[in-house]
Design a protein around this motif. Structure first.
Motif, PDB file in Angstrom:
ATOM      1  N   ILE A 150      47.040  70.127  43.176  1.00 30.46           N
ATOM      2  CA  ILE A 150      47.978  70.080  42.051  1.00 30.46           C
ATOM      3  C   ILE A 150      49.116  69.116  42.384  1.00 30.46           C
ATOM      4  O   ILE A 150      49.462  68.227  41.600  1.00 30.46           O
ATOM      5  N   SER A 175      47.845  65.523  42.359  1.00 36.50           N
ATOM      6  CA  SER A 175      47.556  65.020  41.015  1.00 36.50           C
ATOM      7  C   SER A 175      48.845  64.757  40.230  1.00 36.50           C
ATOM      8  O   SER A 175      48.989  63.723  39.579  1.00 36.50           O
ATOM      9  N   PRO A 177      41.888  88.865  40.438  1.00 39.78           N
ATOM     10  CA  PRO A 177      41.960  88.391  41.822  1.00 39.78           C
ATOM     11  C   PRO A 177      40.610  88.417  42.541  1.00 39.78           C
ATOM     12  O   PRO A 177      40.401  87.672  43.479  1.00 39.78           O
ATOM     13  N   ARG A 229      44.776  65.909  34.492  1.00 42.68           N
ATOM     14  CA  ARG A 229      43.660  66.819  34.251  1.00 42.68           C
ATOM     15  C   ARG A 229      43.421  67.791  35.409  1.00 42.68           C
ATOM     16  O   ARG A 229      43.348  69.012  35.220  1.00 42.68           O
ATOM     17  N   ASP A 230      43.324  67.258  36.631  1.00 38.22           N
ATOM     18  CA  ASP A 230      43.012  68.121  37.770  1.00 38.22           C
ATOM     19  C   ASP A 230      44.101  69.155  38.005  1.00 38.22           C
ATOM     20  O   ASP A 230      43.814  70.301  38.341  1.00 38.22           O
ATOM     21  N   ALA A 231      45.358  68.727  37.826  1.00 40.12           N
ATOM     22  CA  ALA A 231      46.456  69.678  38.010  1.00 40.12           C
ATOM     23  C   ALA A 231      46.339  70.828  37.012  1.00 40.12           C
ATOM     24  O   ALA A 231      46.487  71.998  37.367  1.00 40.12           O
ATOM     25  N   LEU A 267      42.845  83.647  38.456  1.00 45.17           N
ATOM     26  CA  LEU A 267      42.888  84.516  39.626  1.00 45.17           C
ATOM     27  C   LEU A 267      44.007  85.551  39.517  1.00 45.17           C
ATOM     28  O   LEU A 267      43.921  86.639  40.079  1.00 45.17           O
ATOM     29  N   LEU A 268      45.052  85.155  38.797  1.00 40.41           N
ATOM     30  CA  LEU A 268      46.157  86.091  38.611  1.00 40.41           C
ATOM     31  C   LEU A 268      45.673  87.312  37.822  1.00 40.41           C
ATOM     32  O   LEU A 268      46.064  88.443  38.081  1.00 40.41           O
ATOM     33  N   VAL A 269      44.792  87.054  36.836  1.00 39.02           N
ATOM     34  CA  VAL A 269      44.269  88.137  36.020  1.00 39.02           C
ATOM     35  C   VAL A 269      43.144  88.872  36.742  1.00 39.02           C
ATOM     36  O   VAL A 269      43.052  90.093  36.705  1.00 39.02           O
ATOM     37  N   PHE A 289      43.425  73.147  38.036  1.00 42.05           N
ATOM     38  CA  PHE A 289      43.703  74.060  39.141  1.00 42.05           C
ATOM     39  C   PHE A 289      44.752  75.097  38.769  1.00 42.05           C
ATOM     40  O   PHE A 289      44.690  76.242  39.220  1.00 42.05           O
ATOM     41  N   ALA A 290      45.699  74.682  37.933  1.00 42.53           N
ATOM     42  CA  ALA A 290      46.685  75.652  37.470  1.00 42.53           C
ATOM     43  C   ALA A 290      45.986  76.746  36.652  1.00 42.53           C
ATOM     44  O   ALA A 290      46.280  77.938  36.785  1.00 42.53           O
ATOM     45  N   PHE A 318      34.484  74.850  46.015  1.00 45.82           N
ATOM     46  CA  PHE A 318      35.205  75.953  46.671  1.00 45.82           C
ATOM     47  C   PHE A 318      35.935  76.797  45.668  1.00 45.82           C
ATOM     48  O   PHE A 318      35.849  78.021  45.654  1.00 45.82           O
ATOM     49  N   VAL A 319      36.690  76.076  44.836  1.00 50.06           N
ATOM     50  CA  VAL A 319      37.473  76.774  43.835  1.00 50.06           C
ATOM     51  C   VAL A 319      36.531  77.533  42.896  1.00 50.06           C
ATOM     52  O   VAL A 319      36.808  78.661  42.494  1.00 50.06           O
ATOM     53  N   VAL A 352      35.575  80.757  44.515  1.00 49.25           N
ATOM     54  CA  VAL A 352      36.639  81.772  44.445  1.00 49.25           C
ATOM     55  C   VAL A 352      36.766  82.322  43.026  1.00 49.25           C
ATOM     56  O   VAL A 352      36.891  83.532  42.825  1.00 49.25           O
ATOM     57  N   ILE A 386      44.360  79.136  38.944  1.00 46.86           N
ATOM     58  CA  ILE A 386      45.311  80.086  39.520  1.00 46.86           C
ATOM     59  C   ILE A 386      45.615  81.185  38.503  1.00 46.86           C
ATOM     60  O   ILE A 386      45.723  82.367  38.851  1.00 46.86           O
ATOM     61  N   LEU A 398      35.576  70.436  47.090  1.00 50.81           N
ATOM     62  CA  LEU A 398      36.819  71.128  46.754  1.00 50.81           C
ATOM     63  C   LEU A 398      36.682  71.871  45.428  1.00 50.81           C
ATOM     64  O   LEU A 398      37.060  73.041  45.310  1.00 50.81           O
ATOM     65  N   LEU A 436      45.427  87.280  46.386  1.00 50.82           N
ATOM     66  CA  LEU A 436      44.032  87.143  46.791  1.00 50.82           C
ATOM     67  C   LEU A 436      43.835  87.644  48.209  1.00 50.82           C
ATOM     68  O   LEU A 436      44.751  87.618  49.023  1.00 50.82           O
TER      69      LEU A 436
END
Lengths: 359, 304
Positions: free
Chosen positions: A143, A146, B291, B275-277, B287-289, B280-281, B235-236, B239, B284, B232, A128
């Motif tokens: 992460i 959590s 950016p 759930r939150d983990a 974003l990898l696919v 957010f994973a 924000f995500v 992005v 990510i 938070l 990024l």
């Protein structure tokens, strides 16, 4: 020998300073002073780790306290009492459950595991652009929080891990602080560090000069996570009891404040910031506790410490954006190295492009 | 099928809250390149403004007891003033600072507001009963829809339409869009920078106030860190949607809302705590696919 010392005087002076402070602190014989010092040196390890990434890449990371937490838990898994682990942490691998490993082993674990996590996450995050990467590092913090708050069979969930030997005192902590400073310095003067700072100052020009920006950032990210993780391991073996709660936004704020106050573009700044913020926080804490004059309790209301730190950070950003160090490294007066100037910006404005007209 | 539709409605209403928050953050980012952490705390301020300042556990409504038509503008006003104050005191002296510096400054502002609220109102969460009539359920066919979710949806649509019209049709809106496109050029052409930025802060304040009213009604509780998770996630969302694009912020907000709700509904129970983990994973991975986000913005590229 003399040349060597003059060329590498910054880390030498910083380490000497740390040792002097420790000697003075230990000489007082005061328990509170020593505990405060130990905690400060542990934070120094974390802040220096943070600086390795932020200072060199120019990208703010909000995720490193997550790596510190990963490191702390790794150390706890290795060193906590087997009796406790077998009952409460039944999800751990058998070799960790049945044995109690020494401090050195615990710290190695606390360094390697965060580095591995940072490598996996960093491969995605470093793709990024700057600001987006900063925000995405929050994802790391969340992460970790959590997972560690809820994975009961491995982290004891919201209850705490106990029975971790408390072997970290001021001397162990200062040893690691010095190690962190030297590691950070070696990275700073290395080819990798130079290329990364080039990309910080002008990403387009650096890329045009064949700097692989993403890869450099990833290297720094992993190294800084390892150092922050070691700080976490020290923290676990300093407190002897561990929950995930401290590894969240509060500590993220304090460590970033240390970096900003000291000046995040120089290593000396990172160290100076830790000292300055620790002193200010301690003073505010004393002021919060207040003094009693007869029936009168004089003290700042609870929360003044945090507000004071926030205001200080804002003031520094406005009036001294490069922090207390002003972006310079610590040098012995009159003994500046002849050949190469340290990492500060010493180029003339024409060369750095700062002379471009501003609105 | 009914279960899925029910979840979808939950997802859209949660997504609306995130989208409104992300919109406020995205608007400021577009113009000022500021990722405003304090946005979540504007929401907190709006919520706490409803009650009498005290450290008691049970909250007594103050402004919250006034009729809706008085309360809403009053809360908006308070939040807008807070947003403008943070601009004047902190962000205006930092106009020429880099984007990371601004981000850290807003982190400091957020920390100050949070602890300020804590100092005034105490650290313990408080229960409030705002507008409990909105929690009744309406039956549409076999579908049970809480009234509040419909209200959230309508309010979100109205605010987004109004904002779009404002940005497209009014002179100030056009100036704001020009500033977001190229701030320096816009000021050369006579756009007043501080006015435009002030407007952006005011609008993000209004959006935050709307979120604080809706969210407080829904959750029924207050805490000095209540705005934090919202900010938070937003924000995500910004992005994921693509930095610098308002459409992206909204798309990102709804995406996050849908991801979180669907994970909550369809993860096996023993994994639900994570759930939150997972959310957010997943982010990510997205974003990898992509950016640059789902809706890449033309202006987000580095200018040489």
């Amino acid at each position: 020998m003399r040349d060597f010392l003059i060329r590498h005087q910054t880390p030498a002076l910083l380490v000497a300073g740390l040792v002097v402070v420790t000697v003075l602190g230990v000489l007082t014989g005061n328990e509170t002073v020593q505990v405060t010092l130990t905690e400060m040196f542990i934070r120094l390890v974390v802040v220096v780790g943070l600086w390795v990434f932020i200072g060199n890449s120019g990208i703010i990371s909000f995720g490193h306290i997550g790596f510190m937490g990963v490191g702390a838990y790794a150390a706890a898994w290795a060193s906590a009492e087997p009796g406790f682990k077998q009952i409460m942490l039944s999800g751990l691998p058998v070799f960790l459950q049945e044995n109690q490993y020494p401090f050195a082993f615990a710290i190695i674990g606390a360094t390697l595991l965060p580095a591995l996590v940072a490598l996996l996450l960093g491969i995605a995050l470093m793709r990024l652009a700057g600001t987006a990467a900063s925000i995405a590092t929050f994802a790391v913090l969340m992460i970790v929080n959590s997972v560690y708050a809820n994975w009961d069979s491995v982290t004891a969930g919201s209850s705490s891990i106990i029975g971790i030997p408390t072997v970290v005192g001021p001397w162990v902590a200062v040893g690691f602080a010095a190690g962190a400073v030297v590691t950070a310095y070696l990275f700073q003067v290395s080819r990798l560090g130079l290329m990364l700072r080039a990309s910080r100052d002008d990403e387009v020009a650096a890329r045009a000069s064949a700097v692989e920006v993403k890869r450099m950032r990833l290297v720094a990210f992993v190294l800084s996570a390892a150092i922050a993780g070691a700080g976490g391991g020290l923290y676990a073996q300093f407190l002897g009891i561990l929950t995930i709660d401290p590894f969240y936004l509060g500590l993220t704020f304090i460590t970033l404040a240390m970096l900003v106050v000291g000046g995040m573009s120089s290593l000396s700044g990172a160290v100076a910031g830790v000292f300055a913020v620790t002193i200010i926080v301690e003073l505010l804490r004393i002021a919060e506790r207040g003094v009693s004059l007869g029936a009168l309790d004089l003290g700042l209301p609870l929360g003044s410490q945090e507000i004071g730190l926030g205001v200080l950070m804002a003031l520094i950003l406005i009036f001294r954006p490069n922090g207390l160090s002003n972006g310079r490294e610590l040098v012995w007066p009159g003994a500046a190295p002849a050949a190469k100037a340290p990492a500060g910006r010493t180029l003339s404005p024409e060369l750095t492009g700062d002379a471009a007209p501003s609105p | 099928m009914i279960g899925f539709l029910q979840n979808l409605i939950d997802a859209v209403s949660l997504g609306s809250i995130y989208a409104l928050t992300a919109l406020g953050i995205g608007l400021l980012f577009g113009i000022l390149r500021l990722i405003n952490f304090a946005h979540g705390d504007y929401i907190t301020i709006g919520a706490y403004a409803l009650i009498v300042p005290s450290a008691d556990v049970t909250a007594r409504l103050l402004i919250g007891d006034l009729p809706l038509i008085v309360m809403t503008p009053l809360i908006c006003l308070i939040v807008v003033v807070a947003a403008l104050l943070s601009d004047v005191l902190v962000f205006r002296p930092l106009r020429r600072a880099s984007s990371p510096t601004l981000m850290i400054a807003s982190f400091a502002v957020s920390y100050i507001i949070q602890n300020g609220v804590m100092m005034l109102y105490g650290a313990r969460p408080k229960a409030v009963d705002l507008w409990s009539g909105a929690n009744t359920q309406i039956l549409i066919g076999d579908l049970r829809v809480p009234m509040l979710q419909l209200i959230i949806l309508v309010v979100t649509l109205v605010l987004m339409t109004t904002l779009t019209l404002f940005l497209r049709k009014t002179p100030y809106g056009i100036q704001m869009r020009a500033a977001a496109e190229d701030f320096r050029m816009a000021t050369y052409l006579g756009v007043r920078g501080n006015l435009v930025i002030g407007l952006a802060f005011a609008i993000s304040g209004i959006l935050a106030a709307a979120v604080s009213l809706l969210y407080t009604t829904q959750s029924g509780s207050l805490s000095h860190t209540m705005g934090l998770p919202l900010a938070l996630f937003a924000f995500v969302a910004v992005v994921v949607g693509g930095m610098g694009s308002l459409v992206g912020a909204v798309v990102g907000g709804f995406t996050i809302g849908i991801i979180v709700t669907m994970l909550q509904a369809y993860l096996p129970p023993e994994l639900r705590a994570f759930r939150d983990a997972f959310a957010f994973a997943f982010v990510i991975l997205v974003l990898l696919v992509r950016p640059a986000g789902l809706v890449p913005s033309r202006t987000s590229f580095e200018r040489v």
